[in-house]
Design a protein around this motif. Structure first.
Motif, PDB file in Angstrom:
ATOM      1  N   UNK A  51       4.608 -12.903  -0.250  1.00  0.00           N
ATOM      2  CA  UNK A  51       3.920 -13.930   0.529  1.00  0.00           C
ATOM      3  C   UNK A  51       2.451 -13.535   0.726  1.00  0.00           C
ATOM      4  N   UNK A  52       1.601 -14.522   0.811  1.00  0.00           N
ATOM      5  CA  UNK A  52       0.165 -14.271   0.930  1.00  0.00           C
ATOM      6  C   UNK A  52      -0.178 -13.276   2.043  1.00  0.00           C
ATOM      7  N   UNK A  53       0.540 -13.378   3.165  1.00  0.00           N
ATOM      8  CA  UNK A  53       0.282 -12.510   4.323  1.00  0.00           C
ATOM      9  C   UNK A  53       0.274 -11.025   3.944  1.00  0.00           C
ATOM     10  N   UNK A  54       1.277 -10.660   3.124  1.00  0.00           N
ATOM     11  CA  UNK A  54       1.381  -9.251   2.725  1.00  0.00           C
ATOM     12  C   UNK A  54       0.215  -8.864   1.819  1.00  0.00           C
ATOM     13  N   UNK A  55      -0.189  -9.828   1.016  1.00  0.00           N
ATOM     14  CA  UNK A  55      -1.304  -9.592   0.112  1.00  0.00           C
ATOM     15  C   UNK A  55      -2.575  -9.358   0.938  1.00  0.00           C
ATOM     16  N   UNK A  56      -2.744 -10.160   1.998  1.00  0.00           N
ATOM     17  CA  UNK A  56      -3.927 -10.009   2.843  1.00  0.00           C
ATOM     18  C   UNK A  56      -3.940  -8.634   3.520  1.00  0.00           C
ATOM     19  N   UNK A  57      -2.760  -8.154   3.940  1.00  0.00           N
ATOM     20  CA  UNK A  57      -2.692  -6.817   4.555  1.00  0.00           C
ATOM     21  C   UNK A  57      -3.093  -5.735   3.563  1.00  0.00           C
ATOM     22  N   UNK A  58      -2.649  -5.946   2.309  1.00  0.00           N
ATOM     23  CA  UNK A  58      -3.052  -4.993   1.267  1.00  0.00           C
ATOM     24  C   UNK A  58      -4.577  -4.999   1.103  1.00  0.00           C
ATOM     25  N   UNK A  59      -5.165  -6.187   1.056  1.00  0.00           N
ATOM     26  CA  UNK A  59      -6.621  -6.292   0.930  1.00  0.00           C
ATOM     27  C   UNK A  59      -7.304  -5.515   2.064  1.00  0.00           C
ATOM     28  N   UNK A  60      -6.847  -5.754   3.306  1.00  0.00           N
ATOM     29  CA  UNK A  60      -7.473  -5.107   4.460  1.00  0.00           C
ATOM     30  C   UNK A  60      -7.344  -3.591   4.381  1.00  0.00           C
ATOM     31  N   UNK A  61      -6.170  -3.137   3.994  1.00  0.00           N
ATOM     32  CA  UNK A  61      -5.913  -1.710   3.872  1.00  0.00           C
ATOM     33  C   UNK A  61      -6.871  -1.098   2.843  1.00  0.00           C
ATOM     34  N   UNK A  62      -6.893  -1.712   1.667  1.00  0.00           N
ATOM     35  CA  UNK A  62      -7.728  -1.200   0.586  1.00  0.00           C
ATOM     36  C   UNK A  62      -9.205  -1.237   0.966  1.00  0.00           C
ATOM     37  N   UNK A  63      -9.622  -2.368   1.474  1.00  0.00           N
ATOM     38  CA  UNK A  63     -11.045  -2.515   1.794  1.00  0.00           C
ATOM     39  C   UNK A  63     -11.458  -1.571   2.917  1.00  0.00           C
ATOM     40  N   UNK A  64     -10.549  -1.334   3.886  1.00  0.00           N
ATOM     41  CA  UNK A  64     -10.848  -0.383   4.967  1.00  0.00           C
ATOM     42  C   UNK A  64     -11.089   1.016   4.419  1.00  0.00           C
ATOM     43  N   UNK A  65     -10.224   1.409   3.479  1.00  0.00           N
ATOM     44  CA  UNK A  65     -10.373   2.749   2.909  1.00  0.00           C
ATOM     45  C   UNK A  65     -11.614   2.849   2.022  1.00  0.00           C
ATOM     46  N   UNK A  66     -11.890   1.752   1.320  1.00  0.00           N
ATOM     47  CA  UNK A  66     -13.082   1.762   0.455  1.00  0.00           C
ATOM     48  C   UNK A  66     -14.347   1.831   1.314  1.00  0.00           C
ATOM     49  N   UNK A  67     -14.309   1.165   2.446  1.00  0.00           N
ATOM     50  CA  UNK A  67     -15.420   1.192   3.401  1.00  0.00           C
ATOM     51  C   UNK A  67     -15.695   2.643   3.818  1.00  0.00           C
ATOM     52  N   UNK A  68     -14.595   3.323   4.192  1.00  0.00           N
ATOM     53  CA  UNK A  68     -14.732   4.724   4.621  1.00  0.00           C
ATOM     54  C   UNK A  68     -15.264   5.582   3.474  1.00  0.00           C
ATOM     55  N   UNK A  69     -14.843   5.259   2.266  1.00  0.00           N
ATOM     56  CA  UNK A  69     -15.261   6.067   1.114  1.00  0.00           C
ATOM     57  C   UNK A  69     -16.662   5.722   0.622  1.00  0.00           C
TER      58      UNK A  69
END
Lengths: 256, 256
Positions: free
Chosen positions: B183-201
């Motif tokens: 479901x899209x919701x899970x995809x959005x959580x993945x985006x947030x997770x990835x983007x959060x870590x990329x932000x830190x990196x």
């Protein structure tokens, strides 16, 4: 290095084929449907293979150009778009397409300059999951409950769909033995000739039935889409049937 | 008298087939594609035929039900619609259709209650002109210049088109191993997770490139049409890649 054939038409890759007969049948199917780049990965009985040659029936050029590879990775190394064929459900998250849709995608990929191929597994167990994972998408041939296409047959159906995707043969043609269908004018003369004789023979009486009878006969003759020669033949038939008849004779029966 | 099979699917009629192998291959092709009524006219080696049986590979029911006829006239006697197959140009004024169009016409004829069949000639010279004249229309299989389909292959292509004409398999499906796409919701959580870590990196700096980079990554992940399980896997990958990293570390390289 010459431009690889896989730029203008897909290569066919057989992984671990066992029977030379099937390799030959695959080559023959390829020749029938405009493919030429055949690659074999670890053919069980080595290469060349005499049984393949005797089965290929005129597709010797394809066998002469066969490339042999040690792994599927090697066989697909320079390619951009690869479809794997499989009969079983693999529970692998890949797009599965029909042979017709696969052919359309191959056409598109090749038009974009992508070297392409279709990958087939061996007779006993098909492609391994590892080999399927090397492909972009999967072709699955839909069948009725009983499914036992052999390797040569599977290659043939994929090659046939490939050829169809680029083939301009109209779905319907009428062969008039090289001639054109008759111009309408000749058809109208045939109608007049026939209806004139039928009038004399009493077939168009009583007058109330006349329009319907004429309409039915004309419709039938239109539907037959007659050639020039056939119209001549039919006019000869009318002449022969009426020859020697007394002008004022009534028909023996008025069957319609 | 039971309702003939030719009312629900076309019969396949082989006129003077020579090789048992080809009769068996035809039966096998028929079984794969939902046909069952096989009729033979004067099979060269008589009937039953052991070579046909060994080639039929599980299509024994079809061979057991084979009907033998002395002439093509007898074989088509109770039928309403017959297509003849031929590879050569016969210069005969008949409508010629592709296998796909032929299949569509067979479907239509059968839906109108017309018992139907497709007629094939023997291996050496195909159908005689007299036999072709017994058919309503002609199926011609388009091929590339090199044309040497054998009898079994010709039957297979016609049977395949017949099956396709009634087959509801979508041209594209995605196998998610039985599961649904995420479901899209899970995809959005993945985006947030990835983007959060990329932000830190530091991957999303300088800020001007950030929207474009995020859009490209999200687009790529959408395109992959991920399953539930794959999203979980990717989140685990992010965790594994970032594990033990110092919170404020800068990436060694800023390659994008």
């Amino acid at each position: 290095m010459p431009q690889p054939d896989s730029i203008i038409a897909p290569a066919i890759i057989l992984s671990e084929p066992q029977l030379g007969e099937n390799i030959g049948a695959a080559a023959r199917a390829m020749a029938n449907f405009g493919l030429s780049d055949l690659r074999l990965v670890r053919p069980r009985d080595g290469w060349p293979n005499h049984k393949a040659e005797s089965m290929a029936a005129g597709a010797a050029d394809i066998l002469a150009g066969v490339q042999i590879f040690a792994t599927v990775e090697d066989a697909v190394a320079e390619l951009h778009y690869v479809l794997a064929t499989t009969a079983r459900d693999r529970s692998m998250p890949k797009t599965i397409v029909t042979p017709g849709e696969g052919a359309a995608r191959l056409k598109r990929a090749l038009s974009e300059g992508k070297a392409s191929a279709v990958l087939f597994g061996g007779e006993r167990s098909g492609l391994t999951n590892h080999e399927i994972a090397l492909a972009d998408e999967i072709i699955s041939i839909p069948t009725a409950g009983f499914s036992s296409l052999n390797l040569g047959q599977a290659v043939m159906l994929v090659a046939y769909e490939w050829f169809k995707a680029g083939d301009a043969t109209p779905s319907e043609t009428i062969d008039h033995g090289g001639g054109l269908p008759v111009p309408r004018e000749e058809l109208f003369r045939l109608f007049e000739h026939l209806e004139g004789e039928l009038e004399k023979g009493g077939f168009l009486h009583p007058p109330g039935t006349r329009p319907g009878t004429i309409r039915n006969l004309r419709s039938l003759l239109h539907r037959a889409r007659l050639s020039d020669q056939e119209v001549k033949t039919l006019r000869g038939v009318i002449v022969a049937l009426t020859k020697g008849k007394k002008r004022d004779a009534m028909p023996e029966s008025e069957e319609k």
